[in-house]
Design a protein around this motif. Structure first.
Motif, PDB file in Angstrom:
ATOM      1  N   VAL A   4      32.667 -31.915   6.600  1.00 20.49           N
ATOM      2  CA  VAL A   4      33.383 -31.446   7.922  1.00 20.49           C
ATOM      3  C   VAL A   4      33.409 -30.424   8.191  1.00 20.49           C
ATOM      4  CG1 VAL A   4      35.755 -30.558   9.228  1.00 20.49           C
ATOM      5  CG2 VAL A   4      35.813 -32.813   7.981  1.00 20.49           C
ATOM      6  N   ILE A   5      32.549 -29.463   7.309  1.00 17.41           N
ATOM      7  CA  ILE A   5      32.499 -28.468   7.804  1.00 17.41           C
ATOM      8  C   ILE A   5      30.786 -28.585   7.239  1.00 17.41           C
ATOM      9  CG2 ILE A   5      32.133 -25.949   5.752  1.00 17.41           C
ATOM     10  CD1 ILE A   5      33.957 -26.136   4.837  1.00 17.41           C
ATOM     11  N   PHE A   6      30.237 -29.533   7.467  1.00 19.52           N
ATOM     12  CA  PHE A   6      28.795 -29.510   7.368  1.00 19.52           C
ATOM     13  C   PHE A   6      28.976 -29.972   8.561  1.00 19.52           C
ATOM     14  CE2 PHE A   6      24.661 -32.395   7.664  1.00 19.52           C
ATOM     15  CZ  PHE A   6      24.240 -32.355   7.169  1.00 19.52           C
ATOM     16  N   PHE A   7      29.036 -31.209   9.239  1.00 20.31           N
ATOM     17  CA  PHE A   7      28.811 -31.660  10.455  1.00 20.31           C
ATOM     18  C   PHE A   7      29.210 -30.367  11.562  1.00 20.31           C
ATOM     19  CE2 PHE A   7      29.133 -36.060   8.741  1.00 20.31           C
ATOM     20  CZ  PHE A   7      28.041 -36.638   8.961  1.00 20.31           C
ATOM     21  N   GLY A   8      30.330 -29.704  11.735  1.00 20.46           N
ATOM     22  CA  GLY A   8      30.727 -28.701  11.828  1.00 20.46           C
ATOM     23  C   GLY A   8      29.798 -27.869  12.099  1.00 20.46           C
ATOM     24  N   GLY A   9      28.849 -27.133  11.259  1.00 22.32           N
ATOM     25  CA  GLY A   9      27.929 -26.686  11.033  1.00 22.32           C
ATOM     26  C   GLY A   9      26.538 -26.525  11.735  1.00 22.32           C
ATOM     27  N   VAL A  10      26.644 -27.724  11.939  1.00 24.22           N
ATOM     28  CA  VAL A  10      25.138 -28.453  12.355  1.00 24.22           C
ATOM     29  C   VAL A  10      25.555 -28.867  14.011  1.00 24.22           C
ATOM     30  CG1 VAL A  10      24.146 -30.729  13.057  1.00 24.22           C
ATOM     31  CG2 VAL A  10      24.718 -29.856  10.350  1.00 24.22           C
ATOM     32  N   PHE A  11      26.340 -29.452  14.445  1.00 21.82           N
ATOM     33  CA  PHE A  11      26.779 -29.483  15.775  1.00 21.82           C
ATOM     34  C   PHE A  11      26.905 -27.585  16.757  1.00 21.82           C
ATOM     35  CE2 PHE A  11      30.550 -28.466  19.302  1.00 21.82           C
ATOM     36  CZ  PHE A  11      29.827 -29.357  20.084  1.00 21.82           C
ATOM     37  N   ASN A  12      27.344 -26.922  15.763  1.00 22.84           N
ATOM     38  CA  ASN A  12      27.047 -24.967  16.493  1.00 22.84           C
ATOM     39  C   ASN A  12      26.184 -25.205  16.544  1.00 22.84           C
ATOM     40  OD1 ASN A  12      29.357 -22.662  16.349  1.00 22.84           O
ATOM     41  ND2 ASN A  12      27.523 -22.171  15.366  1.00 22.84           N
ATOM     42  N   ALA A  28      24.567 -26.584  19.701  1.00 24.19           N
ATOM     43  CA  ALA A  28      25.492 -25.948  21.136  1.00 24.19           C
ATOM     44  C   ALA A  28      25.102 -24.740  20.548  1.00 24.19           C
ATOM     45  CB  ALA A  28      26.884 -26.775  20.360  1.00 24.19           C
ATOM     46  N   VAL A  29      25.251 -23.146  20.116  1.00 22.31           N
ATOM     47  CA  VAL A  29      24.862 -22.285  20.907  1.00 22.31           C
ATOM     48  C   VAL A  29      23.446 -21.903  21.181  1.00 22.31           C
ATOM     49  CG1 VAL A  29      24.892 -19.920  19.177  1.00 22.31           C
ATOM     50  CG2 VAL A  29      26.795 -21.523  18.883  1.00 22.31           C
ATOM     51  N   SER A  30      22.718 -22.523  20.176  1.00 21.36           N
ATOM     52  CA  SER A  30      20.832 -22.892  20.744  1.00 21.36           C
ATOM     53  C   SER A  30      20.899 -23.199  22.117  1.00 21.36           C
ATOM     54  CB  SER A  30      20.312 -23.215  19.178  1.00 21.36           C
ATOM     55  OG  SER A  30      20.464 -24.594  19.089  1.00 21.36           O
ATOM     56  N   ALA A  31      21.246 -24.465  22.438  1.00 19.35           N
ATOM     57  CA  ALA A  31      21.744 -24.628  23.754  1.00 19.35           C
ATOM     58  C   ALA A  31      22.293 -23.446  24.447  1.00 19.35           C
ATOM     59  CB  ALA A  31      21.484 -26.075  23.460  1.00 19.35           C
ATOM     60  N   VAL A  32      23.085 -23.940  24.635  1.00 20.14           N
ATOM     61  CA  VAL A  32      23.496 -22.431  25.752  1.00 20.14           C
ATOM     62  C   VAL A  32      22.472 -21.217  25.839  1.00 20.14           C
ATOM     63  CG1 VAL A  32      25.079 -20.702  25.687  1.00 20.14           C
ATOM     64  CG2 VAL A  32      25.825 -23.427  25.210  1.00 20.14           C
ATOM     65  N   ALA A  33      21.980 -20.942  24.341  1.00 20.10           N
ATOM     66  CA  ALA A  33      21.125 -19.226  24.939  1.00 20.10           C
ATOM     67  C   ALA A  33      20.233 -19.819  25.712  1.00 20.10           C
ATOM     68  CB  ALA A  33      20.848 -19.459  23.396  1.00 20.10           C
ATOM     69  N   ILE A  80      18.063 -29.121  16.484  1.00 17.90           N
ATOM     70  CA  ILE A  80      17.641 -30.195  17.017  1.00 17.90           C
ATOM     71  C   ILE A  80      17.427 -31.301  16.023  1.00 17.90           C
ATOM     72  CG2 ILE A  80      17.482 -31.793  18.636  1.00 17.90           C
ATOM     73  CD1 ILE A  80      17.782 -30.421  21.023  1.00 17.90           C
ATOM     74  N   LEU A  81      15.843 -30.781  15.632  1.00 23.43           N
ATOM     75  CA  LEU A  81      15.449 -31.694  14.539  1.00 23.43           C
ATOM     76  C   LEU A  81      15.796 -31.380  13.564  1.00 23.43           C
ATOM     77  CD1 LEU A  81      12.525 -32.983  14.506  1.00 23.43           C
ATOM     78  CD2 LEU A  81      11.298 -30.907  14.287  1.00 23.43           C
ATOM     79  N   LEU A  82      16.111 -30.097  12.662  1.00 21.97           N
ATOM     80  CA  LEU A  82      16.331 -29.504  11.335  1.00 21.97           C
ATOM     81  C   LEU A  82      17.811 -30.230  11.314  1.00 21.97           C
ATOM     82  CD1 LEU A  82      15.552 -28.358   9.528  1.00 21.97           C
ATOM     83  CD2 LEU A  82      16.816 -26.792   9.928  1.00 21.97           C
ATOM     84  N   GLY A  83      18.760 -30.291  12.611  1.00 17.36           N
ATOM     85  CA  GLY A  83      20.058 -31.072  12.066  1.00 17.36           C
ATOM     86  C   GLY A  83      19.678 -32.752  12.071  1.00 17.36           C
ATOM     87  N   GLY A  84      18.951 -33.250  13.108  1.00 15.49           N
ATOM     88  CA  GLY A  84      18.235 -34.892  12.543  1.00 15.49           C
ATOM     89  C   GLY A  84      17.940 -34.826  11.032  1.00 15.49           C
ATOM     90  N   ILE A  85      17.077 -34.720  10.826  1.00 20.63           N
ATOM     91  CA  ILE A  85      16.740 -34.353   9.677  1.00 20.63           C
ATOM     92  C   ILE A  85      17.631 -35.017   8.586  1.00 20.63           C
ATOM     93  CG2 ILE A  85      14.187 -33.704   7.951  1.00 20.63           C
ATOM     94  CD1 ILE A  85      12.913 -32.989  10.101  1.00 20.63           C
ATOM     95  N   ARG A  86      18.517 -32.711   8.197  1.00 20.71           N
ATOM     96  CA  ARG A  86      19.300 -33.159   7.843  1.00 20.71           C
ATOM     97  C   ARG A  86      20.469 -34.287   7.482  1.00 20.71           C
ATOM     98  NH1 ARG A  86      22.622 -27.852   7.955  1.00 20.71           N
ATOM     99  NH2 ARG A  86      22.693 -27.909   5.818  1.00 20.71           N
ATOM    100  N   LEU A  87      20.938 -34.879   8.667  1.00 14.37           N
ATOM    101  CA  LEU A  87      21.930 -35.565   8.442  1.00 14.37           C
ATOM    102  C   LEU A  87      21.220 -37.300   7.973  1.00 14.37           C
ATOM    103  CD1 LEU A  87      23.027 -35.309  12.142  1.00 14.37           C
ATOM    104  CD2 LEU A  87      24.116 -35.265  10.096  1.00 14.37           C
ATOM    105  N   TYR A  88      19.832 -37.470   8.252  1.00 15.51           N
ATOM    106  CA  TYR A  88      19.363 -38.257   7.225  1.00 15.51           C
ATOM    107  C   TYR A  88      19.528 -38.077   6.429  1.00 15.51           C
ATOM    108  CZ  TYR A  88      16.097 -41.994   6.316  1.00 15.51           C
ATOM    109  OH  TYR A  88      15.306 -42.793   5.014  1.00 15.51           O
ATOM    110  N   VAL A  89      18.940 -37.060   5.799  1.00 15.17           N
ATOM    111  CA  VAL A  89      18.805 -37.131   4.231  1.00 15.17           C
ATOM    112  C   VAL A  89      19.715 -37.505   3.956  1.00 15.17           C
ATOM    113  CG1 VAL A  89      18.341 -35.281   2.732  1.00 15.17           C
ATOM    114  CG2 VAL A  89      16.404 -35.284   4.118  1.00 15.17           C
TER     115      VAL A  89
END
Length: 399
Positions: free
Chosen positions: A43-51, A54-59, A76-85
């Motif tokens: 839950v913390i992992f997915f929350g961190g990736v989403f946050n 989202a923040v970088s997209a808004v900025a 976005i790229l790093l989040g996708g790679i981390r989720l796959y690993v």
């Protein structure tokens, strides 16, 4: 009770090993559990990736300049790679396959760097809405890092520093004196998190160590250190769930011949010493995947997986010889010899649980003792008739 069902492979690179090192005082048997903790708390992992995405997209939407757009793309790229690993590691760990822990750890550190970069960029933009969002986000992510990765204090501390430390730099360079309040507060916050990380880590290590000790006492004989009845039941259950098992499981039920005479003549202390020495010999005879157990008094069990009938009798002969053919030196002046009789049951022939195996082996043991000392009898089928026996070793003499 804390046990990981999956095994995550240890890092291979020097940096990876350094980052996940829990401390020189942490026992080796606890380290795999601490490593597994890095792959949990989803839950913390997915929350961190989403946050962070989202923040970088808004900025970047508010400031569509190269620094912000690069940050959003990076997240976005790093989040996708981390989720796959992470998915790959959690799939491979239960199968005993490599989990690419080095990549997982380095990617986590890279993600923390991205969080820190975002807070620095937000404060330097002088857009105080974006500056506030990115700074609050970095503080929240640093807290989440502390509570998710404290099983690896070095990695956790590094991630906390690079995720929120740049906020102090951004505040100092922002040109607004009001934000200078962050300059001393950020180090204080980081120090507080570092203290919490160390405390949580020590508490977890002590908890795991205590649970393992309680489990050891519950499943091991206090006198001899080998498995007790509860440990034997767990070993049988574990064998039934092994995917690589082949053939039956031989259940050797041993009763010592001549032990009572030694105990009566030389005292209980000598009897206890003798039981410990017998246990050591029996433990040495246990094959890979086997279990030696003491189930009470002078009664022992040896589990022998993947044994055919010929192999079972051959091993029974070696067990009898190991126990009966060499003397036991109780002290400088007392040397005794004992023997053992063995009743053998087989799983699944005689059942799938301890009670049924004990019943079959006990009947075979009764037959073995009725035919003289140092004999082994295999119970055959539901009738429990004698299938075979092992002759008495020549050197046995109880005294």
């Amino acid at each position: 009770m804390i046990y990981q069902a999956a095994t995550y492979s240890a890092p291979r690179t020097r940096l990876g090993r350094w980052l996940v090192e829990p401390g020189a005082d942490v026992p080796d048997e606890i380290r795999p559990m601490l490593l597994a903790g890095l792959f949990g708390t989803l839950v913390i992992f997915f929350g961190g990736v989403f946050n962070t995405i989202a923040v970088s997209a808004v900025a970047s939407w508010r400031h569509p300049t190269a620094p912000f757009l690069l940050w959003a793309g990076y997240e976005i790229l790093l989040g996708g790679i981390r989720l796959y690993v992470l998915w790959h590691a959690r799939r491979n760990a239960p199968l005993g396959r490599p989990t690419h822990t080095d990549a997982y750890v380095i990617l986590a550190l890279m993600w923390a760097v991205g969080v820190g970069y975002g807070s620095l960029l937000g404060l330097l933009s002088r857009d105080w809405l974006i500056g506030g969002i990115t700074t609050i986000s970095a503080a929240a992510m640093a807290g989440g890092i502390a509570f998710r990765n404290f099983t690896a204090p070095r990695l956790c501390s590094a991630m906390v520093i690079v995720s929120f430390g740049p906020a102090a730099i951004g505040a100092a360079l922002s040109g607004r004196w009001e934000l200078w309040l962050l300059v001393p507060q950020v180090p204080i916050y980081l120090f507080s998190l570092w203290t919490a990380i160390r405390s949580l880590h020590r508490m977890l290590v002590r908890t795991i160590a205590a649970e393992r000790e309680n489990d050891r006492r519950a499943h091991h004989d206090q006198l001899t250190g080998i498995a007790n009845r509860a440990g034997l039941e767990r070993a049988i259950a574990a064998w039934q769930h092994r995917e690589d098992r082949r053939g039956p499981l031989a259940f050797f039920y041993l009763d010592l011949d001549g032990f009572k005479a030694v105990n009566d003549r030389h005292g209980h202390a000598a009897g206890d010493a003798l039981l410990r020495m017998v246990s050591a010999r029996l433990q040495a005879l246990a094959p890979a995947g086997g279990t030696a157990a003491r189930i009470g008094g002078d009664e022992f069990v040896l589990l022998v997986p993947e044994a055919d009938r010929g192999g079972t009798l051959g091993r029974a002969e070696r067990v009898i010889a190991a126990i009966a053919n060499r003397p036991y030196d109780l002290d400088n002046s007392v040397s005794v010899m004992i023997g053992t009789s063995i009743g053998i049951a087989r799983m699944p022939d005689h059942g799938h649980d301890l009670a049924r195996l004990m019943s079959a082996a006990d009947s075979a043991l009764y037959e073995a003792k009725g035919r003289g000392r140092c004999r082994a009898v295999i119970a055959a089928g539901p009738s429990l008739r004698i299938a075979a026996e092992v002759a008495t070793p020549r050197r046995f003499a109880a005294r």
